[in-house]
Design a protein around this motif. Structure first.
Motif, short mmCIF file in Angstrom:
data_model
loop_
_atom_site.label_atom_id
_atom_site.label_comp_id
_atom_site.label_asym_id
_atom_site.label_seq_id
_atom_site.Cartn_x
_atom_site.Cartn_y
_atom_site.Cartn_z
N GLN A 78 5.82 -42.14 -19.81
CA GLN A 78 7.20 -42.30 -20.28
C GLN A 78 7.17 -42.96 -21.66
N ASN A 79 7.00 -42.15 -22.68
CA ASN A 79 6.96 -42.66 -24.04
C ASN A 79 7.50 -41.60 -24.99
N ILE A 80 7.56 -41.93 -26.26
CA ILE A 80 8.16 -41.04 -27.25
C ILE A 80 7.42 -39.71 -27.32
N PHE A 81 6.09 -39.75 -27.32
CA PHE A 81 5.33 -38.52 -27.48
C PHE A 81 5.45 -37.62 -26.25
N GLY A 82 5.58 -38.23 -25.06
CA GLY A 82 5.83 -37.43 -23.88
C GLY A 82 7.17 -36.73 -23.96
N LEU A 83 8.16 -37.43 -24.51
CA LEU A 83 9.49 -36.83 -24.66
C LEU A 83 9.47 -35.72 -25.70
N LEU A 84 8.77 -35.93 -26.82
CA LEU A 84 8.75 -34.94 -27.89
C LEU A 84 8.01 -33.67 -27.49
N THR A 85 7.06 -33.78 -26.58
CA THR A 85 6.31 -32.60 -26.16
C THR A 85 6.86 -31.96 -24.90
N ALA A 86 7.99 -32.47 -24.40
CA ALA A 86 8.59 -31.91 -23.19
C ALA A 86 9.04 -30.47 -23.45
N ASP A 87 9.14 -29.70 -22.37
CA ASP A 87 9.52 -28.30 -22.48
C ASP A 87 10.97 -28.20 -22.92
N LEU A 88 11.21 -27.66 -24.12
CA LEU A 88 12.56 -27.52 -24.65
C LEU A 88 13.18 -26.20 -24.22
N ALA A 89 14.49 -26.23 -24.05
CA ALA A 89 15.22 -24.99 -23.76
C ALA A 89 15.25 -24.13 -25.02
N ALA A 90 15.73 -22.93 -24.88
CA ALA A 90 15.75 -22.01 -26.02
C ALA A 90 16.59 -22.54 -27.17
N THR A 91 17.59 -23.34 -26.83
CA THR A 91 18.46 -23.89 -27.88
C THR A 91 17.83 -25.07 -28.60
N ALA A 134 14.59 -47.58 -28.49
CA ALA A 134 13.31 -46.89 -28.68
C ALA A 134 12.38 -47.71 -29.55
N ASP A 135 11.09 -47.66 -29.21
CA ASP A 135 10.04 -48.32 -29.98
C ASP A 135 9.59 -47.36 -31.07
N LEU A 136 10.02 -47.60 -32.32
CA LEU A 136 9.68 -46.72 -33.43
C LEU A 136 8.55 -47.27 -34.28
N ALA A 137 7.77 -48.20 -33.73
CA ALA A 137 6.60 -48.68 -34.47
C ALA A 137 5.61 -47.53 -34.65
N GLU A 138 4.91 -47.56 -35.77
CA GLU A 138 3.95 -46.49 -36.04
C GLU A 138 2.93 -46.37 -34.91
N SER A 139 2.45 -47.51 -34.45
CA SER A 139 1.63 -47.58 -33.25
C SER A 139 2.37 -48.48 -32.28
N GLY A 140 2.47 -48.07 -31.02
CA GLY A 140 3.36 -48.70 -30.06
C GLY A 140 3.45 -50.21 -30.14
N GLU A 195 21.35 -49.46 -20.03
CA GLU A 195 20.70 -48.83 -21.18
C GLU A 195 19.37 -48.20 -20.75
N ASP A 196 18.91 -47.24 -21.55
CA ASP A 196 17.61 -46.62 -21.33
C ASP A 196 16.65 -47.08 -22.42
N ILE A 197 15.36 -47.07 -22.10
CA ILE A 197 14.36 -47.37 -23.13
C ILE A 197 13.33 -46.26 -23.16
N VAL A 198 12.79 -46.04 -24.34
CA VAL A 198 11.67 -45.11 -24.49
C VAL A 198 10.61 -45.84 -25.29
N ALA A 199 9.44 -46.01 -24.69
CA ALA A 199 8.38 -46.83 -25.27
C ALA A 199 7.61 -46.05 -26.32
N GLY A 200 6.86 -46.78 -27.14
CA GLY A 200 5.96 -46.16 -28.09
C GLY A 200 4.65 -45.77 -27.42
N HIS A 201 3.82 -45.05 -28.15
CA HIS A 201 2.54 -44.60 -27.62
C HIS A 201 1.44 -45.47 -28.20
N HIS A 202 0.65 -46.09 -27.31
CA HIS A 202 -0.44 -46.97 -27.74
C HIS A 202 -1.72 -46.15 -27.84
#
Length: 446
Positions: free
Chosen positions: A252-265, A231-237, A284-291
């Motif tokens: 397909q980036n970190i912010f898209g993943l964080l705002t995805a619809d979560l289950a009740a758990t 994962a790209d954990l830079a403050e700005s991508g 391996e999988d990658i998750v990019a940063g948000h530019h």
């Protein structure tokens, strides 16, 4: 040509006829390995090839061994008595040998396979049927595979002999091949439920992203697909999306993943998670940063990095965190302070070594335990100053951290996408050793 006879007495003991020399195979070697090494030494002493007749259970194989280690099947150049005649005994299979033609094939040095043939030319059982002792447990289970010396050598002189002559010589215990096998075994070993590997150096352009990508590729190659995410954990991508084999699609980036619809758990379903990750050829999988480019765009903070790790911990074993250059950002502080292993790339330049050393000095006062789980990677590249190396290595060793060396890799230095099979062999081997060191740091207790 010098000639001598060797009789194999057991699976790990042989005797040289006429000299009384006894060959004993040490742990991790076969008796064939010991016979080969003994024969090569005899050839070196004689200054010419030697011909060795290897006997086992009344069967004989002729092999010629040259001083350079070359071994080949040969016919005897002179009369060599069989081991049974030397003992004044009659070969146990003498009658059978006169009744049926026998085909002899070389399986390994001094090891032969006999197969009797009937009138139709089809193979038959090589020995008379013997009474079968009943076992309380079935013996038909496939034998376990023990990595290490039990597997024949694939590289080096012994690997070439095995490939050309069909031998099964084991690699030397101190060989590079054995070290790489040990490293691979370490990588595939058990680790905690979820571990974070952070690649950090506050200086930009030192190779953090190539090291993160290569490390994730190596771990996934040995541990299997869907076990590692980078994962790209830079403050700005950062540049992670520009260096991997398969770039992520829009969204397909970190912010898209964080705002995805979560289950009740609060956990993402695997199917939802998969839509936000980009699978790479190594597994391996990658998750990019948000530019972000507008004032409304916010960078990744500590809470965002922690939330990402919480999601991934339910689906993956390892997070490889590629960091930015700002040690004051929340995502950088989370990645460094939560690292189970900290990897610090350092080119041989003072402007790269000094910030890295200063960073570790700061950690030594605030998070001393981090240095116990840190490895510095000295990388070769254009513009390096060899005069800096001694001072750099000494300074990091004085902090109590491990220091490894990585050779120059054009694909890393050129800014291209990092395709595993395009990497140099020396780079792949170095990444294997680095990955094994990182796994050691992760599993370290205390």
């Amino acid at each position: 040509m010098h000639e001598f006879t060797v009789e194999i007495l057991t699976d790990n003991v042989a005797r040289v006829t006429g000299t009384g020399d006894e060959l004993v195979a040490p742990a991790g070697k076969t008796i064939q390995d010991s016979i080969y090494e003994y024969s090569q030494q005899r050839a070196v002493d004689a200054g010419e090839p030697v011909e060795v007749a290897v006997h086992r259970s009344g069967r004989c194989t002729q092999v010629t061994v040259a001083p350079d280690g070359t071994a080949s099947r040969s016919a005897p150049t002179g009369p060599i008595p069989t081991a049974a005649v030397d003992r004044g005994e009659e070969p146990a299979n003498a009658d059978r040998a006169t009744q049926e033609p026998v085909s002899l094939t070389l399986d390994a040095l001094g090891r032969t396979a006999y197969q009797a043939r009937d009138d139709t030319g089809q193979g038959s059982a090589p020995h008379p049927a013997r009474a079968v002792r009943r076992q309380p447990v079935s013996v038909l289970a496939a034998p376990g595979i023990v990595p290490g010396a039990t597997e024949p050598a694939h590289t080096g002189m012994r690997g070439r002999l095995n490939a050309v002559l069909g031998l099964s010589l084991s690699p030397k215990p101190s060989s590079a091949e054995m070290r790489l096998r040990a490293a691979a075994a370490t990588i595939t070993g058990p680790i905690p439920d979820f571990s974070t590997i952070t690649v950090a150096n506050t200086k930009g352009g030192v190779g953090k992203t190539p090291i993160a990508v290569g490390l994730a590729q190596t771990l996934a190659t040995h541990r299997g697909g869907a076990s590692v995410v980078c994962a790209d954990l830079a403050e700005s991508g950062g540049s992670l999306a520009d260096r991997v084999c398969i770039p992520p699609a829009d969204g397909q980036n970190i912010f898209g993943l964080l705002t995805a619809d979560l289950a009740a758990t609060g956990h993402l379903r695997p199917s939802v998670l998969g839509r936000h990750l980009t699978r790479q050829p190594s597994g391996e999988d990658i998750v990019a940063g948000h530019h972000g480019t507008t004032a409304q765009d916010e960078g990744l903070d500590r809470d965002g990095a922690a939330a990402l790790a919480s999601i991934l911990a339910h689906h993956r074993e390892i997070l490889v965190a590629d960091t930015g250059n700002n040690p004051l950002s929340g995502s950088w502080q989370w990645a460094v302070t939560q690292a189970d292993a900290l990897v610090v790339p350092v080119p041989l330049r003072r402007d790269a070594a000094t910030p890295a050393h200063r960073m570790l000095l700061d950690l030594s006062t605030s998070h001393r335990v981090r240095l116990d789980r840190t490895v510095v990677i000295i990388t070769d590249g254009p513009g390096d100053n060899p005069m800096v190396e001694c001072d750099t290595v000494d300074a990091f060793i004085a902090l109590g951290v491990q220091v490894l060396r990585m050779p120059y890799e054009p694909l890393f230095a050129g800014g291209e996408r990092i395709v595993p099979h395009h990497l140099r062999r020396t780079t792949t081997d170095s990444l294997t050793v680095i990955a094994a060191t990182v796994v050691d740091l992760i599993t370290r207790t205390g």
